[in-house]
Scaffold this active site. Structure first.
Site, PDB file in Angstrom:
ATOM      1  N   GLU A   1     -58.779  18.734  69.098  1.00 43.11           N
ATOM      2  CA  GLU A   1     -59.852  19.378  68.333  1.00 43.11           C
ATOM      3  C   GLU A   1     -61.040  18.429  68.391  1.00 43.11           C
ATOM      4  OE1 GLU A   1     -59.343  20.186  64.144  1.00 43.11           O
ATOM      5  OE2 GLU A   1     -60.975  21.630  64.156  1.00 43.11           O
TER       6      GLU A   1
ATOM      7  N   HIS B   1     -65.990  25.257  66.200  1.00 49.16           N
ATOM      8  CA  HIS B   1     -67.140  24.471  65.709  1.00 49.16           C
ATOM      9  C   HIS B   1     -68.371  24.792  66.553  1.00 49.16           C
ATOM     10  CE1 HIS B   1     -64.992  22.172  62.664  1.00 49.16           C
ATOM     11  NE2 HIS B   1     -63.984  22.094  63.512  1.00 49.16           N
TER      12      HIS B   1
ATOM     13  N   ALA C   1     -62.800  19.750  54.506  1.00 51.98           N
ATOM     14  CA  ALA C   1     -62.385  18.783  55.532  1.00 51.98           C
ATOM     15  C   ALA C   1     -60.890  18.888  55.768  1.00 51.98           C
ATOM     16  CB  ALA C   1     -62.776  17.379  55.088  1.00 51.98           C
TER      17      ALA C   1
ATOM     18  N   ASP D   1     -53.897  23.110  59.267  1.00 55.40           N
ATOM     19  CA  ASP D   1     -55.041  22.181  59.384  1.00 55.40           C
ATOM     20  C   ASP D   1     -54.885  21.051  58.362  1.00 55.40           C
ATOM     21  OD1 ASP D   1     -57.327  21.115  60.454  1.00 55.40           O
ATOM     22  OD2 ASP D   1     -58.708  22.591  59.617  1.00 55.40           O
TER      23      ASP D   1
ATOM     24  N   GLY E   1     -66.434  26.868  60.518  1.00 52.61           N
ATOM     25  CA  GLY E   1     -67.054  26.140  61.616  1.00 52.61           C
ATOM     26  C   GLY E   1     -67.699  27.057  62.636  1.00 52.61           C
TER      27      GLY E   1
HETATM   28 ZN   LIG Z   1     -58.479  20.697  62.239  1.00 51.56          ZN
END
Ligand SMILES: [Zn+2]
Length: 384
Positions: free
Chosen positions: A128, A193, A305, A271, A218
């Site tokens: 990532e 992202h 985050a 995540d 993102g």
């Molecule tokens: Zn991640």
């Protein structure tokens, strides 16, 4: 090993009340009146019998982060994952300098597909980063973002022992299409992202990308005249992963995604970052301070985050939000295994696959974990 009388989640996506048997770590029979008790028996009356969960996007847990670049960190994550019923996972990086990523991949190479009785199996590496848009970087550190660079990707893949399974990239960046074209011949390319418009994202998919990283997070919003990456993913029938922890995505959007997207291509992910499994407090994410309160992990400016949740918790939350159990289970097992290209031996209760089997009670709480055909003593694994 035999599991009797349970509601078996068969590989056609349907529950059937029957028995399932494993020999030498492999599923050998599914059907009535099986009798192989060698290696133990589990009575699964009134329980669901489902495949081991597959988390293709996890950064860490129990104080450890994959990007610590140590064997200890990977082992800690893997023990935590197995205690939650996740039997396979991908070690997931964040955006960091190439030299550091190379070291992380080298350490990972010695762990991929190595089986220990008390740890989930790391099936490969999910990169990532570092090829993301500044505008949509989320918690990724801006100094380390770079334009898509296939030579760099090749070096990372080589360091990992050719074990990269997924690489994420923003399709609108310079050089991205060449990157996607080349990378997609080797492994799964995910769009992530990104500030991409609908058209830019469609081009990314038609060039070879097949997956979207944490859908909605993102990326530009899904808007009626500007559907962006989300709309493109729908039109191009991409795999989409998302975090149904109740924080990253509103329950109505979770329901909409399961109506809108192909139910065989929706993937749940955790995540999770290093604070997953630990109490609330201040933690580090790639050198940045983050605050954890409950399942929520944020930077000082409030940017999310990663998460402090496990993938099976996301599965349970999705069901609480109204998603049918069979759809949520596919999204937690076979779909992620397929998109990452690791479904040959895992991801479903199929004769010939590895006997990674979870017994869940009516409330979807784990009752038993059968890992490679062995019944685990759940209390003896690293339980938070
Ligand atoms: Zn991640």
């Amino acid at each position: 090993m035999i599991i009797n009388n349970g509601m078996i989640f068969c590989d056609d996506g349907v529950f059937r009340k029957t028995d399932i048997e494993a020999r030498n770590g492999i599923i050998t029979s599914i059907g009535e009146k099986l009798t192989n008790h060698e290696g133990g028996a589990v009575d699964a009356q009134n329980c669901y019998v489902v495949p081991g969960f597959v988390d293709i996007h996890t950064h860490g847990a129990m104080g450890a982060d994959f990007c610590d670049g140590t064997s200890d960190a990977i082992d800690t994550m893997a023990r935590y994952q197995l205690s939650k019923g996740v039997t396979s996972f991908l070690g997931t990086t964040i955006t960091l300098p190439e030299e550091q990523l190379i070291d992380i991949c080298k350490v990972a190479s010695t762990h991929v597909n190595v089986v220990h009785p008390d740890r989930a199996v790391m099936r490969g590496v999910h990169l990532e980063g570092s090829f993301f848009s500044h505008e949509r970087r989320g918690a990724h550190i801006p100094e380390y973002l770079v334009d898509p660079d296939f030579a760099m990707l090749s070096r990372l893949n080589e360091a990992s022992g050719d074990n990269v399974c997924v690489v994420a990239v923003a399709p609108e960046l310079p050089g991205s299409l060449e990157f996607i074209k080349a990378a997609s011949t080797l492994f799964t390319v995910s769009l992530a992202h990104s500030e991409a418009s609908y058209n830019e994202a469609v081009t990314g998919f038609t060039t070879g990308a097949t997956h979207v990283t944490h859908l909605f997070n993102g990326m530009s919003p899904f808007s009626h005249r500007d559907p962006g990456l989300v709309g493109a993913a729908f039109d191009c029938d991409a795999y989409v992963e998302f975090i149904t922890d109740g924080i990253h995505i509103h329950p109505a959007v979770v329901r909409a995604v399961f109506q809108m997207f192909n139910e065989n291509k929706i993937c749940l992910i955790s995540d999770s970052m290093r604070a997953c499994g630990l109490p609330d407090g201040q933690y580090d994410l790639g050198g940045q301070a983050v605050t954890v309160v409950g399942r929520k992990v944020s930077l000082p400016d409030g940017t999310l985050a990663g998460s402090a949740t496990s993938m099976p918790d996301c599965m349970r939350t999705a069901v609480e939000f109204g998603i049918p159990l069979t759809k949520a289970l596919k999204a937690a097992t076979i779909n992620p295994a397929k998109t990452a290209g690791i479904d040959k031996d895992i991801g479903s209760l199929t004769i010939g696959k590895r006997a990674d089997i979870i017994v869940l009670d009516n409330n979807l709480v784990i009752k038993n974990i059968i890992f490679g055909g062995d019944l685990l003593d759940i209390d003896s694994i690293n339980k938070p």
